[in-house]
Design a protein around this motif. Structure first.
Motif, PDB file in Angstrom:
ATOM      1  N   GLN A 187      38.345  53.842  50.437  1.00 38.26           N
ATOM      2  CA  GLN A 187      38.247  53.380  49.046  1.00 38.26           C
ATOM      3  C   GLN A 187      37.003  52.461  48.800  1.00 38.26           C
ATOM      4  N   TYR A 188      36.735  51.704  49.619  1.00 45.26           N
ATOM      5  CA  TYR A 188      35.433  50.786  49.627  1.00 45.26           C
ATOM      6  C   TYR A 188      34.050  51.578  49.235  1.00 45.26           C
ATOM      7  N   LYS A 189      34.085  52.554  50.198  1.00 45.78           N
ATOM      8  CA  LYS A 189      32.896  53.536  50.250  1.00 45.78           C
ATOM      9  C   LYS A 189      32.791  54.381  48.801  1.00 45.78           C
ATOM     10  N   GLY A 190      34.186  54.647  48.205  1.00 44.54           N
ATOM     11  CA  GLY A 190      33.883  55.365  46.963  1.00 44.54           C
ATOM     12  C   GLY A 190      33.778  54.632  45.884  1.00 44.54           C
ATOM     13  N   ASN A 191      33.883  53.259  45.991  1.00 40.79           N
ATOM     14  CA  ASN A 191      33.486  52.443  44.775  1.00 40.79           C
ATOM     15  C   ASN A 191      32.188  51.697  44.720  1.00 40.79           C
ATOM     16  N   LEU A 192      31.452  52.087  46.111  1.00 42.61           N
ATOM     17  CA  LEU A 192      29.940  51.716  46.245  1.00 42.61           C
ATOM     18  C   LEU A 192      29.083  51.745  44.985  1.00 42.61           C
ATOM     19  N   GLU A 193      29.309  53.059  44.334  1.00 39.56           N
ATOM     20  CA  GLU A 193      28.442  53.571  43.324  1.00 39.56           C
ATOM     21  C   GLU A 193      28.720  52.659  42.001  1.00 39.56           C
ATOM     22  N   LEU A 194      29.675  52.323  41.954  1.00 32.04           N
ATOM     23  CA  LEU A 194      29.900  51.306  40.770  1.00 32.04           C
ATOM     24  C   LEU A 194      29.267  49.883  40.592  1.00 32.04           C
ATOM     25  N   ASN A 195      28.600  49.613  41.630  1.00 34.41           N
ATOM     26  CA  ASN A 195      27.801  48.426  41.769  1.00 34.41           C
ATOM     27  C   ASN A 195      28.510  47.210  41.473  1.00 34.41           C
ATOM     28  N   LEU A 196      29.889  46.915  42.014  1.00 34.30           N
ATOM     29  CA  LEU A 196      30.811  45.970  41.993  1.00 34.30           C
ATOM     30  C   LEU A 196      30.514  44.794  42.948  1.00 34.30           C
ATOM     31  N   GLY A 197      30.802  43.662  42.746  1.00 34.15           N
ATOM     32  CA  GLY A 197      30.680  42.607  43.910  1.00 34.15           C
ATOM     33  C   GLY A 197      31.483  43.094  44.892  1.00 34.15           C
ATOM     34  N   THR A 198      31.021  42.106  46.193  1.00 34.30           N
ATOM     35  CA  THR A 198      31.848  42.494  47.430  1.00 34.30           C
ATOM     36  C   THR A 198      33.188  42.140  47.316  1.00 34.30           C
ATOM     37  N   HIS A 199      33.732  41.026  46.750  1.00 35.10           N
ATOM     38  CA  HIS A 199      34.869  40.560  46.707  1.00 35.10           C
ATOM     39  C   HIS A 199      35.968  41.588  45.543  1.00 35.10           C
ATOM     40  N   GLU A 200      35.196  41.874  44.482  1.00 39.16           N
ATOM     41  CA  GLU A 200      35.896  42.698  43.641  1.00 39.16           C
ATOM     42  C   GLU A 200      36.084  44.239  44.175  1.00 39.16           C
ATOM     43  N   ASN A 201      35.081  44.714  45.105  1.00 39.82           N
ATOM     44  CA  ASN A 201      35.010  45.807  45.617  1.00 39.82           C
ATOM     45  C   ASN A 201      36.179  45.936  46.575  1.00 39.82           C
ATOM     46  N   ILE A 202      36.482  44.957  47.358  1.00 39.95           N
ATOM     47  CA  ILE A 202      37.543  44.920  48.434  1.00 39.95           C
ATOM     48  C   ILE A 202      38.828  44.671  47.858  1.00 39.95           C
ATOM     49  N   ALA A 203      38.849  43.741  46.820  1.00 38.40           N
ATOM     50  CA  ALA A 203      40.138  43.748  46.083  1.00 38.40           C
ATOM     51  C   ALA A 203      40.813  45.100  45.541  1.00 38.40           C
ATOM     52  N   ARG A 204      40.016  45.895  44.790  1.00 42.01           N
ATOM     53  CA  ARG A 204      39.969  47.138  44.441  1.00 42.01           C
ATOM     54  C   ARG A 204      40.638  48.054  45.675  1.00 42.01           C
ATOM     55  N   ALA A 205      39.900  48.171  46.446  1.00 40.60           N
ATOM     56  CA  ALA A 205      40.082  49.025  47.813  1.00 40.60           C
ATOM     57  C   ALA A 205      41.470  48.609  48.477  1.00 40.60           C
ATOM     58  N   MET A 206      41.506  47.246  48.472  1.00 28.26           N
ATOM     59  CA  MET A 206      42.872  46.918  49.312  1.00 28.26           C
ATOM     60  C   MET A 206      44.043  47.155  48.453  1.00 28.26           C
ATOM     61  N   ALA A 207      43.875  46.925  47.201  1.00 29.60           N
ATOM     62  CA  ALA A 207      45.230  47.256  46.216  1.00 29.60           C
ATOM     63  C   ALA A 207      45.481  48.702  46.291  1.00 29.60           C
ATOM     64  N   ARG A 208      44.536  49.727  46.032  1.00 31.81           N
ATOM     65  CA  ARG A 208      44.802  51.121  46.069  1.00 31.81           C
ATOM     66  C   ARG A 208      45.237  51.330  47.358  1.00 31.81           C
ATOM     67  N   SER A 209      45.108  51.026  48.440  1.00 26.73           N
ATOM     68  CA  SER A 209      45.512  51.298  49.802  1.00 26.73           C
ATOM     69  C   SER A 209      46.739  50.744  50.158  1.00 26.73           C
ATOM     70  N   ALA A 210      46.991  49.402  49.806  1.00 24.26           N
ATOM     71  CA  ALA A 210      48.387  48.974  49.733  1.00 24.26           C
ATOM     72  C   ALA A 210      49.422  49.146  48.890  1.00 24.26           C
ATOM     73  N   ALA A 211      49.109  49.564  47.739  1.00 27.51           N
ATOM     74  CA  ALA A 211      50.203  49.681  46.627  1.00 27.51           C
ATOM     75  C   ALA A 211      51.270  51.069  46.777  1.00 27.51           C
ATOM     76  N   ILE A 212      52.261  50.674  46.338  1.00 29.49           N
ATOM     77  CA  ILE A 212      53.369  51.873  46.570  1.00 29.49           C
ATOM     78  C   ILE A 212      52.816  53.157  46.187  1.00 29.49           C
ATOM     79  N   LYS A 213      53.247  54.129  46.622  1.00 27.59           N
ATOM     80  CA  LYS A 213      52.676  55.452  45.930  1.00 27.59           C
ATOM     81  C   LYS A 213      53.815  56.150  45.183  1.00 27.59           C
TER      82      LYS A 213
END
Length: 625
Positions: free
Chosen positions: A553-579
């Motif tokens: 998820q982090y690699k997929g968000n790299l093109e968005l030019n997000l900050g490191t913390h925001e990118n990790i929070a996005r990736a972690m939320a997507r990874s850990a959320a109930i599906k």
């Protein structure tokens, strides 16, 4: 009136051409490595600094160049690959246009050292903005070393549009992996900021794939091999159960040249019919060897798009070959029409009373069988009678034990119930002593994906995955800013092995990821040890899959030019959320709803997807008119 049209100087023409050929540092890496392969090198070393913005250096032990050839190589349309137009239809080399080095020299500071095997001295050439600064003899090893410094130094607009270092490095890794996979018999190494990321000795294709994708990829691979009069197919495809939700491990090579083709990708994915989970992509590395006369590679400056003489024929060959490979290695179920039908008949299930006596559904077929059946029946009957006689002894005293256990389990006045989704919901539903309990309408779940709840003005429909992603995203952002988290230590630490590129990325992200509650330590050789996980994830998800999903998820968000913390929070939320598909209890659904409207932005998920929609009673009534 004076004439207006004039020829552009070579320096300006080269800068214009460079915009098509050299789009980013990865483009220069691709061109230089392909030149090294065309020179017959058996060892190629790539050195990168600051994701290629400061330095790109390629060192090879190829045939080298003479003093004249070294100078001519940087002229436009100067090449040793073709001599006439007919050669365009029999191209086997990687390069052939003669534009790459001239384009690079126009927008960077270039130094080349080269020596042929038969020469005692080599040649050193320094070029800056297409202008030759130094040309002199030098002592250097056989082969060629090209160093590119300060890419786009004289084109500030292009340099400003370069992405962050992690993004540019990911593109360099992609180009490096494509060339390394296509030439498995050649040694390759990649160094970034004095750290070796890849060390790939020459060998067979399977060994090269394990070196690129990691040792765990060996069990994923299914070989594909097919040869016809028109073309030859070989390579590997991944087993369906290892398919990922993100792209990145899909490779087509035509005559050892990497290409992109949505048409061929559709052919390969269709071979996995009914085998892949929805929204996943299989691993594949497919080599197509075909007569150069049947293809046209002179379509795009990057040479990653080609045209086939008969594209549909290639489509069908590819689809059938992959499907045959999956069936041959028992990856997909097959039907056996020659099987004896007597072996496929299920054993009849006898009623409980018949099974206990041992005589149910017994049909005599001969004297000996009848005698044997009668003996077995009498034996089973006596054993059953003995069991009935003593079964009460086995359960003697259990009633008293159950009563005592229930008394101990009943919470006393000082008992504190553990904090869970259910207990949160119970607290909200609680009432003051003496007040009548007003029953609240419980939310319900639709197709295990959506939550339907009643509101005063009508109804609300929520996407459970988007809702949970929003809740977790804001929670992780808060944790990263406050640097306060709770870690659940593992009784038995787990080991995580990653591909070299992913391992390098995880090293850079270890500090912020550990701030979220993980306890991950580097163990060497692209391996990490997971000593702890965030308390809210303990026992709920596979730790290894969570980390792998986070990186994807982090690699997929790299093109968005997000900050490191925001990118990790996005990736972690997507990874850990109930599906979607997860069954929830009413109290869990209510807790999600309450926590969503406690968020700062409850309307949208981190990816921009709506979390809920509402419908008024008036609109509902109109729907029935």
């Amino acid at each position: 009136m004076a004439d207006l049209i004039q020829l552009l100087p070579d320096a300006i023409a080269n800068q214009i051409a460079a915009g098509e050929v050299i789009q980013r540092p990865a483009s220069a890496v691709k061109e230089l490595m392909e030149n090294a392969i065309d020179a017959g090198a058996t060892e190629v070393k790539l050195v990168i600094k600051d994701a290629g913005k400061a330095l790109i250096q390629v060192i090879d032990n190829g045939c080298g160049m003479s003093e004249t050839d070294a100078r001519m190589a940087f002229e436009r349309h100067a090449t040793s690959k073709i001599r006439s137009a007919q050669d365009l239809f029999a191209i086997r080399t990687m390069g052939f246009r003669g534009e790459a080095l001239a384009s690079i020299a126009a927008i960077a500071q270039v130094e080349i050292k080269t020596r042929r095997h038969s020469d005692e001295l080599g040649t050193r050439l320094v070029i800056e903005g297409s202008a030759i600064k130094i040309q002199e003899p030098c002592q250097c090893p056989q082969g060629t070393t090209i160093s590119i410094k300060n890419l786009f130094f004289n084109v500030p607009a292009r340099r400003n549009f370069l992405k962050s270092n992690p993004v540019e490095m990911r593109h360099i890794n992609d180009e490096f992996q494509r060339i390394a996979i296509a030439n498995s018999d050649i040694f390759f190494s990649l160094h970034h900021n004095d750290s070796e990321i890849f060390h790939l000795p020459g060998g067979k294709l399977r060994q090269r794939l394990i070196g690129v994708f990691g040792s765990h990829s060996n069990k994923k691979l299914v070989p594909v091999a097919e040869e016809t009069e028109v073309l030859r197919l070989n390579g590997y495809v991944g087993k369906p159960e290892f398919a990922k939700k993100t792209r990145g491990e899909q490779y087509f090579f035509v005559n050892n040249r990497f290409i992109k083709s949505h048409y061929l990708n559709h052919a390969l994915v269709s071979a996995y019919e009914d085998l892949l989970p929805t929204g996943t992509y299989p691993l594949y590395v497919i080599f197509i060897d075909i007569d150069p006369k049947r293809i046209d590679i002179n379509v795009h400056p990057t040479k990653q798009e080609i045209k086939f003489e008969d594209e549909r024929l290639v489509y069908n060959y590819l689809r059938v070959s992959v499907r045959h490979a999956l069936g041959q290695y028992n990856v997909m179920p097959s039907l056996d029409f020659e099987q004896d039908p007597t072996f496929s008949q299920p054993t009849p299930i006898r009623p409980r009373s018949e099974a206990s006596t041992g005589i149910g559904n017994v049909k005599p077929s001969g004297g000996s069988n009848l005698a044997a059946g009668h003996g077995e029946a009498s034996s089973d009957a006596s054993r059953h009678a003995s069991n009935l006689k003593h079964w009460q002894d086995v359960y003697e005293g259990l009633d008293e034990f159950d009563a005592e256990s229930e008394a101990q389990a009943t919470p006393g006045p000082e008992h504190e119930e553990p904090l869970t989704l259910e207990s949160d919901w119970k607290e909200e539903q609680g009432s003051m002593p003496g007040e009548p309990v007003q029953e609240k309408k419980k939310p319900t779940q639709l197709h295990n994906s959506y939550i339907l709840t009643q509101i005063k003005s009508g109804m609300m429909l929520l996407d459970q995955q988007a809702v949970h992603e929003r809740i977790l995203y804001e929670r992780y952002l808060h944790v990263l800013s406050q640097q306060k988290s709770t870690t659940q230590k593992q009784l038995f630490p787990r080991t995580l092995s990653l591909p070299p590129a992913d391992a390098e990325l995880l090293k850079e992200l270890l500090e912020p990821i550990n701030q979220l509650g993980f306890d991950i330590q580097e163990f060497g050789a692209n391996t990490f040890v997971i000593n702890g996980v965030p308390a809210e994830l303990a026992g709920k998800q596979d730790d290894l899959k969570t980390i792998e999903s986070l990186l994807e998820q982090y690699k997929g968000n790299l093109e968005l030019n997000l900050g490191t913390h925001e990118n990790i929070a996005r990736a972690m939320a997507r990874s850990a959320a109930i599906k979607k598909g997860k069954i929830l209890e009413p109290n869990e659904m209510q807790t999600l709803i309450d926590q969503l409207f406690g968020c700062e932005v409850p309307y949208l998920s981190p990816s921009g997807k709506r979390c809920f929609i509402t419908m008024e009673l008036e609109e509902l009534a109109k729907r029935f008119e």
